[in-house]
Design an enzyme around this catalytic site. Structure first.
Site, PDB file in Angstrom:
ATOM      1  N   TYR A   1      -9.361   1.316 -23.755  1.00  0.00           N
ATOM      2  CA  TYR A   1     -10.725   1.180 -25.109  1.00  0.00           C
ATOM      3  C   TYR A   1     -11.426  -0.094 -24.785  1.00  0.00           C
ATOM      4  O   TYR A   1     -12.534   0.609 -24.222  1.00  0.00           O
ATOM      5  CB  TYR A   1     -10.507   0.624 -26.234  1.00  0.00           C
ATOM      6  CG  TYR A   1     -10.076   1.824 -26.692  1.00  0.00           C
ATOM      7  CD1 TYR A   1     -10.860   3.127 -27.871  1.00  0.00           C
ATOM      8  CD2 TYR A   1      -8.416   1.987 -27.210  1.00  0.00           C
ATOM      9  CE1 TYR A   1     -10.493   4.336 -28.146  1.00  0.00           C
ATOM     10  CE2 TYR A   1      -8.180   3.595 -27.908  1.00  0.00           C
ATOM     11  CZ  TYR A   1      -9.364   4.583 -28.204  1.00  0.00           C
ATOM     12  OH  TYR A   1      -8.689   5.391 -28.940  1.00  0.00           O
TER      13      TYR A   1
ATOM     14  N   GLU B   1      -4.546   6.162 -34.126  1.00  0.00           N
ATOM     15  CA  GLU B   1      -3.367   6.318 -32.874  1.00  0.00           C
ATOM     16  C   GLU B   1      -1.812   5.583 -33.088  1.00  0.00           C
ATOM     17  O   GLU B   1      -1.041   5.959 -32.643  1.00  0.00           O
ATOM     18  CB  GLU B   1      -3.500   6.237 -31.689  1.00  0.00           C
ATOM     19  CG  GLU B   1      -5.163   6.712 -30.694  1.00  0.00           C
ATOM     20  CD  GLU B   1      -6.438   6.418 -30.316  1.00  0.00           C
ATOM     21  OE1 GLU B   1      -6.024   5.989 -29.622  1.00  0.00           O
ATOM     22  OE2 GLU B   1      -7.032   7.280 -30.237  1.00  0.00           O
TER      23      GLU B   1
END
Length: 396
Positions: free
Chosen positions: A98, A140
Site C-alpha cells: 500500500y 485482508e
C-alpha cells in the site's frame, strides 16, 4: 474516520480529481511499473493494463470510496471493501504494498493537477487514501487469519492429477497435494488464483472458480476457457503430472445462509461458480427453490453443459433455462431459448437471492432486469474475474 476539514476539502475537490482520473491512473501505473517492473510481470494482469480496464477499475474504486465518505452507504461500502479485500488476499497483497501504491499515486496526482494540489488538498486526499487502505489491510488480515495463513503467504505448489476437455475451448483441471494430504477447505462459489511462467519470464496470475464438491478435501477442480495469456498457457502447456502454483481459496460469492429461493444466472465460463454452488446445494440436503439461467454462444461450445443439467435435475425443486445465440433451430423445448438472456416469463419467487457470474455487460443487463422486477439491490450478488468498475450501482 475522516476529519470534518478533510471531508470538506474532498467534497470541494472531488469533481476535479474525478474528472482527471483518466489521466491520473495511467500516469500512476507508468510510474509504479517503471520503479517496480516486477509488479507488472508478476502481480498485475498485463492484458487488463493494455486494454485500459485496470486503470478504470482503480479510478472507480477511489471515486466510489470518496463519494461514500461524503454520502455514507454502509451496504455499498461493505460491497467495495469485501470485493477488493478478497481479490487482494487471493494475490497475497501485504501492508507494505500500500505504501508503494501511495507513493506513485500521489506523484501522479501532483503531476496531473499541478498547482491545484495545495498542501491542504494533498493532506485531505492522503488522509482519504490511508483511511481506505487501513480498512482494507484490516479486512485482508482477517481473511488471512480465517484461512490459517500469515499475511501474503497464500501460495502453494499442487500436482495436476487430471485434465479433461469440458468444451471445444474449455479445459478442466484437477489439483491435489503431492503427498495426497487434505487441502484447505473452501466455500462453494470461491476461487483460486493461478500463477504461470510465460515465455518472456513474466509470471502472470488469473483467478478461476472451484467447481468440485467442497467436501472433497483431497482435490480442487477448476475450468479454464481459452482467453488471454494465462489461459492459453494452461491449455497448451499444463497436463497430468505437472505442477501449478496456486493460492488459497477466497471470494465472497457464497450461498446465503438461509433457505430463501435462489436465482443463479451465468454466461459462458461464468457457469463455474454456479457449478460449485449447485454441488453444495445437492450435498447439504436443505430444501429451497432454485432457478438456474445460463446464456452461451452455442450448445456445442457450452462448457459443462451436461454437468449443469445433471446438477439441476438432482435437486428437488429446481429448473434450468438456457439461451443460445445460435444452433438451436431444431431444439423443441420451452426451457431452451434463442438470443440473449431475458427474465421475461421467468418466475421470481418472493425473497429470492440472485447470484450472477459472467462478463460485466451481461451482469449489468441482468441486474437492470432484476431491479425492474423489484428485486432489492442487497439481494443481487455477483462475481467477475475481470477488473469491474466499482463505481456502478451493482451489488455484490
Amino acid at each position: 474516520m475522516l476529519s470534518q476539514a478533510t471531508r470538506e476539502t474532498v467534497a470541494a475537490t472531488l469533481p476535479a480529481v474525478e474528472g482527471a482520473l483518466g489521466e491520473i491512473t495511467p500516469n500512476f501505473y507508468n510510474r509504479m511499473f517503471t520503479a517496480h517492473p516486477e509488479l507488472l510481470d508478476n502481480l498485475f494482469n498485463r492484458s487488463h493494463q493494455q486494454s485500459g480496464e485496470q486503470p478504470l477499475a482503480l479510478a472507480g474504486s477511489i471515486a466510489a470510496y470518496a463519494h461514500l465518505q461524503l454520502e455514507p452507504d454502509l451496504r455499498r461500502q461493505r460491497f467495495i471493501i469485501d470485493r477488493i479485500a478478497h481479490k487482494h488476499a487471493s494475490l497475497g497483497v501485504t501492508r507494505d504494498q500500500y505504501a508503494v501504491v501511495h507513493e506513485h499515486l500521489f506523484g501522479a496526482i501532483v503531476e496531473v493537477l499541478g498547482a491545484a494540489v495545495t498542501p491542504e488538498v494533498a493532506n485531505a486526499w492522503d488522509e482519504l487514501y490511508w483511511d481506505m487502505a487501513d480498512v482494507l489491510i484490516r479486512e485482508e488480515a482477517d481473511l488471512y487469519a480465517a484461512a490459517g495463513v500469515e499475511p501474503g503467504q497464500v501460495w502453494r505448489d499442487l500436482l495436476v492429477t487430471g485434465r479433461t476437455q469440458a468444451s471445444p475451448d474449455t479445459v478442466s483441471f484437477v489439483l491435489a497435494r503431492p503427498d495426497g494430504a487434505e487441502l484447505p477447505t473452501f466455500h462453494p462459489g470461491q476461487y483460486i488464483s493461478v500463477q504461470v511462467p510465460l515465455a518472456d519470464g513474466a509470471h502472470q496470475i488469473r483467478q478461476y472458480s472451484l467447481t468440485g464438491p467442497a467436501d472433497r478435501r483431497a482435490e480442487w477442480t477448476f475450468s479454464v476457457k481459452l482467453a488471454g495469456e494465462v489461459s492459453a498457457h494452461l491449455h497448451e502447456h499444463v497436463f497430468e503430472g505437472d505442477t501449478l502454483h496456486v493460492s488459497t481459496p477466497f471470494g465472497d460469492l457464497v450461498l446465503p445462509d438461509d433457505d430463501s429461493p435462489l436465482l443463479l444466472a451465468s454466461a459462458g465460463i461464468g457457469c463455474t461458480p454456479v457449478i460449485g454452488l449447485l454441488n453444495a446445494l445437492g450435498a447439504n440436503g436443505r430444501q429451497r427453490q432454485v432457478t438456474v439461467l445460463h446464456a452461451d454462444r452455442s450448445r456445442a461450445r457450452q462448457p459443462h453443459r451436461g454437468q449443469l443439467a445433471s446438477l439441476v435435475e438432482n435437486l428437488d425443486d429446481a429448473r434450468l433455462y438456457q439461451w443460445y445465440e445460435q444452433g438451436v433451430e431444431h431444439v423443441n423445448s420451452d426451457d431452451v431459448r434463442v438470443g440473449q438472456m431475458s427474465l421475461d416469463g421467468i418466475e421470481l419467487a418472493d425473497g429470492v437471492h440472485a447470484m450472477l457470474c459472467g462478463p460485466a455487460g451481461f451482469m449489468g443487463a441482468v441486474r437492470e432486469q432484476l431491479l425492474a422486477r423489484d428485486i432489492p439491490e442487497d439481494r443481487i450478488h455477483y462475481e467477475t474475474f475481470g477488473p469491474e468498475l466499482l463505481r456502478t450501482g451493482s451489488s455484490r
